[in-house]
Write an enzyme that holds these catalytic residues in place. Structure first.
Site, PDB file in Angstrom:
ATOM      1  N   THR A   1       0.816  -1.209   0.000  1.00  0.00           N
ATOM      2  CA  THR A   1       0.000   0.000   0.000  1.00  0.00           C
ATOM      3  C   THR A   1       0.857   1.270   0.000  1.00  0.00           C
ATOM      4  O   THR A   1       1.711   1.441   0.867  1.00  0.00           O
ATOM      5  CB  THR A   1      -0.891  -0.008   1.264  1.00  0.00           C
ATOM      6  OG1 THR A   1      -1.619  -1.224   1.284  1.00  0.00           O
ATOM      7  CG2 THR A   1      -1.834   1.177   1.282  1.00  0.00           C
ATOM      8  N   GLU A   2       0.614   2.142  -0.974  1.00  0.00           N
ATOM      9  CA  GLU A   2       1.291   3.441  -1.081  1.00  0.00           C
ATOM     10  C   GLU A   2       2.817   3.299  -1.086  1.00  0.00           C
ATOM     11  O   GLU A   2       3.528   4.193  -0.627  1.00  0.00           O
ATOM     12  CB  GLU A   2       0.860   4.379   0.064  1.00  0.00           C
ATOM     13  CG  GLU A   2      -0.644   4.511   0.241  1.00  0.00           C
ATOM     14  CD  GLU A   2      -1.315   5.351  -0.840  1.00  0.00           C
ATOM     15  OE1 GLU A   2      -0.605   5.802  -1.771  1.00  0.00           O
ATOM     16  OE2 GLU A   2      -2.537   5.547  -0.768  1.00  0.00           O
ATOM     17  N   LEU A   3       3.292   2.164  -1.583  1.00  0.00           N
ATOM     18  CA  LEU A   3       4.731   1.866  -1.620  1.00  0.00           C
ATOM     19  C   LEU A   3       5.381   1.965  -0.238  1.00  0.00           C
ATOM     20  O   LEU A   3       6.562   2.321  -0.121  1.00  0.00           O
ATOM     21  CB  LEU A   3       5.485   2.743  -2.626  1.00  0.00           C
ATOM     22  CG  LEU A   3       5.225   2.485  -4.108  1.00  0.00           C
ATOM     23  CD1 LEU A   3       6.321   3.124  -4.962  1.00  0.00           C
ATOM     24  CD2 LEU A   3       5.141   0.998  -4.437  1.00  0.00           C
ATOM     25  N   ILE A   4       4.630   1.659   0.792  1.00  0.00           N
ATOM     26  CA  ILE A   4       5.229   1.591   2.131  1.00  0.00           C
ATOM     27  C   ILE A   4       6.176   0.393   2.149  1.00  0.00           C
ATOM     28  O   ILE A   4       5.819  -0.699   1.703  1.00  0.00           O
ATOM     29  CB  ILE A   4       4.123   1.458   3.201  1.00  0.00           C
ATOM     30  CG1 ILE A   4       3.321   2.762   3.272  1.00  0.00           C
ATOM     31  CG2 ILE A   4       4.720   1.120   4.561  1.00  0.00           C
ATOM     32  CD1 ILE A   4       2.088   2.682   4.128  1.00  0.00           C
TER      33      ILE A   4
ATOM     34  N   TRP B   1       5.518   6.452  -0.881  1.00  0.00           N
ATOM     35  CA  TRP B   1       5.594   7.384  -2.017  1.00  0.00           C
ATOM     36  C   TRP B   1       4.775   8.647  -1.772  1.00  0.00           C
ATOM     37  O   TRP B   1       4.552   9.427  -2.674  1.00  0.00           O
ATOM     38  CB  TRP B   1       5.214   6.700  -3.333  1.00  0.00           C
ATOM     39  CG  TRP B   1       3.768   6.354  -3.609  1.00  0.00           C
ATOM     40  CD1 TRP B   1       2.688   6.587  -2.797  1.00  0.00           C
ATOM     41  CD2 TRP B   1       3.251   5.734  -4.789  1.00  0.00           C
ATOM     42  NE1 TRP B   1       1.545   6.139  -3.397  1.00  0.00           N
ATOM     43  CE2 TRP B   1       1.853   5.601  -4.633  1.00  0.00           C
ATOM     44  CE3 TRP B   1       3.835   5.279  -5.972  1.00  0.00           C
ATOM     45  CZ2 TRP B   1       1.026   5.025  -5.610  1.00  0.00           C
ATOM     46  CZ3 TRP B   1       3.001   4.706  -6.938  1.00  0.00           C
ATOM     47  CH2 TRP B   1       1.621   4.582  -6.749  1.00  0.00           C
TER      48      TRP B   1
END
Lengths: 446, 391
Positions: free
Chosen positions: B143-146, B297
């Site tokens: 998720t969200e490039l975590i 990101w």
């Protein structure tokens, strides 16, 4: 820049909301180097006011016949109280007491019974003196005071030098217009509140006419919010190009809040209403929401601090709703008591039906109290870190009150961001915008 | 060699309805609004973009490849309200030149709170992708490039060969995002880093008239890609799919840009397009990369502060994951699904109070008037979940 400023209140002569705003603005203008001659109604000021000093007229300028005062901290401001009709008063109680004495005397003379006596005047807002429904004798008094003030201001103006006239609210508009006509200087009319805010739709035609004449006769109209500007354009027919929105501000002194006082009851959460208990402030919506909150939460108390013409009705309403034991009416508070009540409060609610600006939420935030404000307020246009609700939406109001009381992280986030945000509202910014407006008015005059 | 790796994120959250403390029903989600937005975005973005990609694949044959990551909650919404989106995605997958990535079904922050829940959601997502498209994801994006080291180890254990992360300056330092890296201590998984400058040129700046490079044409952009030659192997262009037609409107020329881009990129003989797993298989990692702290990101900080930046967000997430055990023990599948849909990261993004630097993006996506309203609404729903557990 020399400004002839016309106001109805100025602390320490009186400190209602309008007075607070005038003081903040005058001080900031003075700090920016503008010179202000502030004319307000009143007689000799009370010598006990230690911040005020009389400057003999001769000392300042030989030609002057009025008494000039200076106030500590306001370097370039001279105050001129004019007109002996209104005695100076320091507090609301003294003023009310004085009015009551006068009323009793009048009633005795007229042989009237006490029951038919009209309601006492509210000194904090001379414009809402029951003028719409109340007996006309008081309206008459106020209007004659407004016109006496205008005559006296014209006298002062003849002896003074100034570049622009800045008039605060309708009571000073006739004075502003006559000085503008006599001197040829541009008038800037400042709308802190309109008749529609104060009276809803039962507007007093005479006041409306005075407001309208002032706004149309002025070179520029300063409005305390977009909401007020929209009223000024839609209800008074003033072209939008003539209006400038200048928001009020607050002086955050950075003093630590009192720590010594005890909470009323440690287990109880406290929701605070602080303001005049009048139609404009929406006290009945506060009570309606309080009832809904009380239905689901036990450990909550509601405090209504303030006085006003609806206080009796509100006490009765709270009792009729069955929440009388949860609601405390404190009456009018001042000074340390205000600080203390803020310190006890978990949430400040301003359910105003129509609030041109609304300084009180900023005061609450500067006391570290999160705020829930009605969307029908000027301050809601600019305040980000506040909960907002339509004044009539008691369901949502209760929903948000409960959320703040139940969820400490919400209260914490609102407090932290709010305390920071409130510092953004600076009188210096407002004063700079006023100076710009004066420049514009002067250019338009040439 | 410069291999252009496009990966597009496809996600729609299940937005909550206005749920007051006085509400007692269990309908937390605003199906009317979700349907409306889903159809609108389908019509403005997903369907025309999918058609465009299909056309590019037909036109360039084996030379054009793209990757997508489609969340489970988005697929559910397409099934209900915009089946044509799924049809066009199936057509794309059927060309054999489209890769689908793995992620959490609910676009959640589960990795931060519960490994067990995280694993369950990744598996549920893989199952949904298999059932809908007949593919098995091999590259993972969280998720969200975590991302951090732990995550790469964990998903390596789940059989993935690649993982995506933000090519954030503060982790890369002097290094370039245009190489394949090895997460520190990992053996079987490679790390692909987003080239955020080139990606954001398309995703954020494309229609910005104050940008010195505006208007951005395919020719110019291809030139920037050519400059990577000799200086890296991959150009990872990761962005929301909604960039096409929704964030950048059609009249900005974004579709024309994309239509002409392959032509200009392929004009240079050393350039090509690749899916993410192909890039991982083609290029060996050049170095180990140690990322102990969480990066993402989002926003200028590229950290977790968009979802965990204030006391409300942290409180809401903790209270939510505190219910994991009772919800799972209760055995009510509807309650489990509701609880999981509350995990979608968007709910916490709406509570973000750091609007000042990133205000525009946060406001654009926010269905609430303020972060406080979103927190109150969320906590009211959570209260109801709790009361269902007590029953």
């Amino acid at each position: 820049m020399r400004i002839l400023m016309l106001g109805w209140e100025f602390p320490p002569f009186i400190s209602g909301g309008l007075g607070t705003a005038c003081y903040g603005l005058a001080k900031a203008l003075s700090d920016l180097g503008a010179e202000i001659l502030f004319v307000l109604p009143g007689g000799a000021a009370d010598q006990r006011l230690d911040r005020v000093r009389v400057v003999s007229a001769a000392e300042r300028s030989p030609g002057r016949t009025f008494t000039y005062w200076t106030v500590e901290g306001l370097e370039h401001v001279e105050l001129v109280p004019v007109g002996a009709a209104i005695q100076p008063y320091v507090t609301e109680e003294e003023y009310l007491e004085q009015r009551r004495r006068e009323e009793r005397a009048a009633a005795r003379t007229a042989g009237e019974s006490a029951q038919t006596r009209p309601p006492a005047l509210d000194p904090m807002r001379p414009t809402s003196l029951g003028l719409t429904s109340g007996p006309t004798i008081y309206a008459g008094d106020l209007f004659s005071e407004v016109h006496r003030y205008a005559r006296l201001v014209a006298e002062v103006a003849r002896q003074a030098h100034f570049d622009v006239i800045h008039a605060h609210d309708w009571m000073t508009f006739p004075a502003g217009l006559s000085v503008a006509a006599l001197s040829g200087k541009p008038l800037v009319a400042h709308m802190h509140s309109t008749e529609f805010d104060r009276s809803g739709l039962s507007v007093n035609q005479r006041i409306y006419d005075v407001e309208r004449a002032g706004l149309h006769g002025a070179r520029l109209a300063v409005c305390v919010s977009r909401m007020t500007r929209d009223l000024v354009t839609s209800r008074y027919g003033v072209p939008e190009a003539k209006c400038r929105v200048i928001y009020n501000a607050i002086t955050v002194n950075g003093e630590p809040v009192h720590q010594q006082c005890q909470r009323i009851e440690k287990d109880d959460k406290i929701v605070l209403f602080l303001g005049r208990i009048t139609m404009q402030k929406g006290p009945e919506y506060f009570l309606a929401a309080a009832k809904k909150v009380a239905e689901v939460m036990d450990n909550v108390k509601f405090i209504m601090a303030g006085s006003g013409d609806m206080i009796k009705r509100m006490i009765e309403l709270a009792a009729a709703m069955g929440i009388g034991h949860r609601v405390t009416f404190t009456g009018f508070l001042r000074g340390d008591d205000v600080d203390r009540i803020y310190e006890m409060a978990d949430l400040y609610v301003m359910p105003s039906v129509s609030e041109p600006f609304g300084l009180a939420p900023l005061e609450a935030l500067s006391h570290d109290v999160p705020v829930l404000i009605s969307k029908q307020s000027g301050v809601s246009e600019v305040l980000v870190h506040a909960l907002k609700v339509d004044f009539w939406d008691i369901h949502e109001m209760a929903n948000k009150i409960i959320a703040v009381l139940r969820h400490p992280p919400l209260q914490k986030t609102l407090k932290e961001h709010g305390a920071f945000e409130v510092r953004k509202f600076s009188w210096a910014d407002a004063a700079r915008q006023c100076l710009d407006a004066y420049q514009e008015a002067l250019q338009g005059a040439r | 060699m410069a291999s252009v790796c496009f990966y597009f994120q496809v996600h729609q959250p299940s937005r909550l309805r206005r749920y007051s403390v006085f509400d007692t029903d269990t309908n937390y989600f605003d199906d009317y609004k979700n349907a409306e937005i889903c159809r609108k975005v389908a019509q403005k973005c997903y369907v025309p973009s999918n058609r465009l990609m299909l056309e590019l694949i037909r036109r360039y044959g084996k030379a054009f490849w793209v990757s997508y990551s489609i969340t489970g909650v988005a697929i559910e919404q397409f099934e209900r309200w915009a089946p044509e989106v799924l049809d066009t995605f199936r057509a794309l997958v059927d060309t054999g030149q489209v890769e689908l990535l793995g992620e959490t079904y609910y676009h959640s922050l589960a990795f931060l709170y519960s490994r067990e829940e995280f694993r369950a959601q990744v598996e549920a997502h893989a199952a949904k992708i298999g059932e809908t498209f007949g593919l098995r994801p091999r590259v993972f994006r969280n998720t969200e490039l975590i991302y951090n080291n732990d995550l790469s180890h964990f998903v390596q254990g789940m059989g993935h060969i690649g993982i995506c992360a933000e090519g954030a300056d503060h982790v890369l330092g002097y290094r370039s995002p245009n190489y394949v890296y090895r997460p520190v201590g990992a053996e079987k998984i490679s790390l692909l880093l987003k080239n955020y400058r080139l990606s954001d040129d398309i995703a954020f700046r494309f229609s910005d008239r104050n940008w010195s490079e505006w208007p951005l044409r395919a020719e110019k952009f291809a030139q920037w890609i050519n400059e990577v030659n000799g200086n890296g192997f991959v150009v990872n262009l990761f962005m929301d799919y909604e960039t096409f037609g929704e964030h950048q409107w059609a009249d900005s020329g974004i579709f024309d840009f994309m239509y002409h881009l392959p032509e200009h990129v392929l004009r240079h003989p050393d350039n090509n397009f690749m899916t993410l797993s192909r890039a991982v298989q083609t290029y060996a990692p050049v170095a180990e990369l140690d990322i102990p702290h969480m990066i993402s990101w989002a926003d200028v900080e590229r950290d977790l502060s968009a979802w965990l930046g204030n006391a409300m967000q942290s409180n809401a997430l903790h209270e939510l994951y505190r219910l994991e055990e009772p919800v799972k023990a209760g055995g009510d599948p509807q309650l489990l699904h509701d609880w999981r849909r509350l995990q979608t990261s968007d709910h916490f993004y709406y509570m973000c109070t750091k609007w000042f630097a990133d205000g525009d993006v946060h406001k654009y996506f926010n269905p609430y008037e303020s972060p406080y309203d979103s927190y109150i609404n969320f906590m009211n729903c959570l209260d109801n979940v709790r009361s269902r557990l007590r029953r």
